[in-house]
Design an enzyme around this catalytic site. Structure first.
Site, PDB file in Angstrom:
ATOM      1  N   THR A 164       3.914  21.084 -13.069  1.00  0.00           N
ATOM      2  CA  THR A 164       3.738  19.936 -12.192  1.00  0.00           C
ATOM      3  C   THR A 164       5.039  19.146 -12.200  1.00  0.00           C
ATOM      4  O   THR A 164       6.078  19.682 -12.619  1.00  0.00           O
ATOM      5  CB  THR A 164       2.509  19.103 -12.641  1.00  0.00           C
ATOM      6  OG1 THR A 164       2.276  18.056 -11.709  1.00  0.00           O
ATOM      7  CG2 THR A 164       2.693  18.504 -14.025  1.00  0.00           C
ATOM      8  N   ASN A 165       5.032  17.925 -11.714  1.00  0.00           N
ATOM      9  CA  ASN A 165       6.243  17.099 -11.730  1.00  0.00           C
ATOM     10  C   ASN A 165       5.848  15.648 -11.971  1.00  0.00           C
ATOM     11  O   ASN A 165       4.668  15.334 -12.103  1.00  0.00           O
ATOM     12  CB  ASN A 165       7.039  17.283 -10.430  1.00  0.00           C
ATOM     13  CG  ASN A 165       6.238  16.870  -9.218  1.00  0.00           C
ATOM     14  OD1 ASN A 165       5.909  15.707  -9.046  1.00  0.00           O
ATOM     15  ND2 ASN A 165       5.871  17.838  -8.371  1.00  0.00           N
ATOM     16  N   LEU A 166       6.811  14.770 -11.993  1.00  0.00           N
ATOM     17  CA  LEU A 166       6.581  13.391 -12.445  1.00  0.00           C
ATOM     18  C   LEU A 166       6.242  12.413 -11.314  1.00  0.00           C
ATOM     19  O   LEU A 166       6.254  11.206 -11.527  1.00  0.00           O
ATOM     20  CB  LEU A 166       7.814  12.881 -13.208  1.00  0.00           C
ATOM     21  CG  LEU A 166       8.040  13.574 -14.555  1.00  0.00           C
ATOM     22  CD1 LEU A 166       9.356  13.100 -15.176  1.00  0.00           C
ATOM     23  CD2 LEU A 166       6.879  13.272 -15.498  1.00  0.00           C
ATOM     24  N   SER A 167       5.911  12.933 -10.129  1.00  0.00           N
ATOM     25  CA  SER A 167       5.505  12.016  -9.059  1.00  0.00           C
ATOM     26  C   SER A 167       4.294  11.192  -9.498  1.00  0.00           C
ATOM     27  O   SER A 167       3.319  11.742 -10.007  1.00  0.00           O
ATOM     28  CB  SER A 167       5.148  12.835  -7.815  1.00  0.00           C
ATOM     29  OG  SER A 167       4.494  12.017  -6.871  1.00  0.00           O
ATOM     30  N   ALA A 202       4.849  15.150  -3.666  1.00  0.00           N
ATOM     31  CA  ALA A 202       5.904  15.984  -4.251  1.00  0.00           C
ATOM     32  C   ALA A 202       5.267  17.333  -4.566  1.00  0.00           C
ATOM     33  O   ALA A 202       4.775  17.579  -5.670  1.00  0.00           O
ATOM     34  CB  ALA A 202       6.455  15.333  -5.504  1.00  0.00           C
TER      35      ALA A 202
END
Ligand code: C5P
Length: 225
Positions: A29-32, A96
């Site tokens: 995943t990502n930090l959005s 994102a």
């Protein structure tokens, strides 16, 4: 009294990251944080729009009066968007979305076997939700106004202008760095066929209201309403 600039409009908006599972307990995943998208959903609702918010995994309350659909993966996000887009007059992609997902999902947790071997992960590309939607008939003929976002580490104007054309959207909004993920404030660069306009540094709530105004003006111009 506040002018209801989006009265009669139906906004469909994506927000947050996606989560691409590797096995039942792991994924990428990502930090959005989803904050910008949720702020826009709130501002659009306040401006009189019906709002459907397709959210990846985030820790944010649903804005009052907004219809929310929770998803995890990019493919689920695309499916949710496609199921709702028929009702929409505006589509804003703030999510994102993970560019790639693991090629295979393991039904069982991948075990560390003690040999020191590491699993080899292969990836496949995810669908581009914004480009897919922007290239539908409704968007091509202007019945659906599409807005994309861009987060770039350098050469924002150059990359974001190219992205606007590549995705086929009338309005592309660049996050003016540095990294905005998780923060409560931001600055935005709007790029359309008329040129650029900067919305200077402010809270995401303030920027969301300004962006809603900008979109309302462009809709009026585009539709001659
Ligand atoms: O290509 P890039 O990821 O930089 O483009 C960003 C824009 O495209 C954002 O509006 C984002 O929400 C959208 N996007 C999407 N689906 C993807 C990748 C990006 O909707 N798979």
């Amino acid at each position: 009294f506040t002018a209801k600039k989006l009265q009669g409009q139906h906004l469909l908006i994506t927000a947050g990251p996606t989560f691409e599972a590797i096995d039942p307990v792991r994924g990428i995943t990502n930090l959005s944080s989803g904050k910008m998208g949720f702020a826009i959903a709130r501002a659009a609702r306040a401006a009189g729009a019906d709002v459907t918010l397709v959210a990846g995994p985030v820790h944010l309350p649903t804005p009052h009066g907004v219809m929310r659909i929770n998803v995890q993966s990019a493919r689920q996000m695309l499916e949710a968007v496609q199921s709702q887009v028929g009702n929409a007059s505006i589509f804003i992609a703030t999510a994102a979305v993970a560019d790639w997902r693991p090629a295979e999902f393991s039904d069982q947790k991948i075990k560390k076997d003690g040999s020191g071997d590491v699993p080899a992960l292969a990836f496949v590309e995810n669908p581009d939700i914004l480009a897919t939607i922007a290239q539908t008939d409704a968007a091509k003929y202007g019945n659906l106004y599409c807005v994309g976002f861009a987060a770039e580490s350098h050469d924002l104007l150059k990359h974001a202008s190219a992205k606007r054309l590549r995705k086929g959207v009338p309005l592309l909004v660049g996050n003016i760095g540095p990294a905005t993920f998780g923060k409560d404030d931001n600055a935005l660069l709007l790029i359309d066929d008329q040129g650029t306009k900067e919305l200077p540094h402010a809270s995401k709530d303030v920027l969301a209201r300004q962006l809603v105004d900008e979109i309302a003006q462009r809709l009026t111009a585009a539709r001659g309403a």
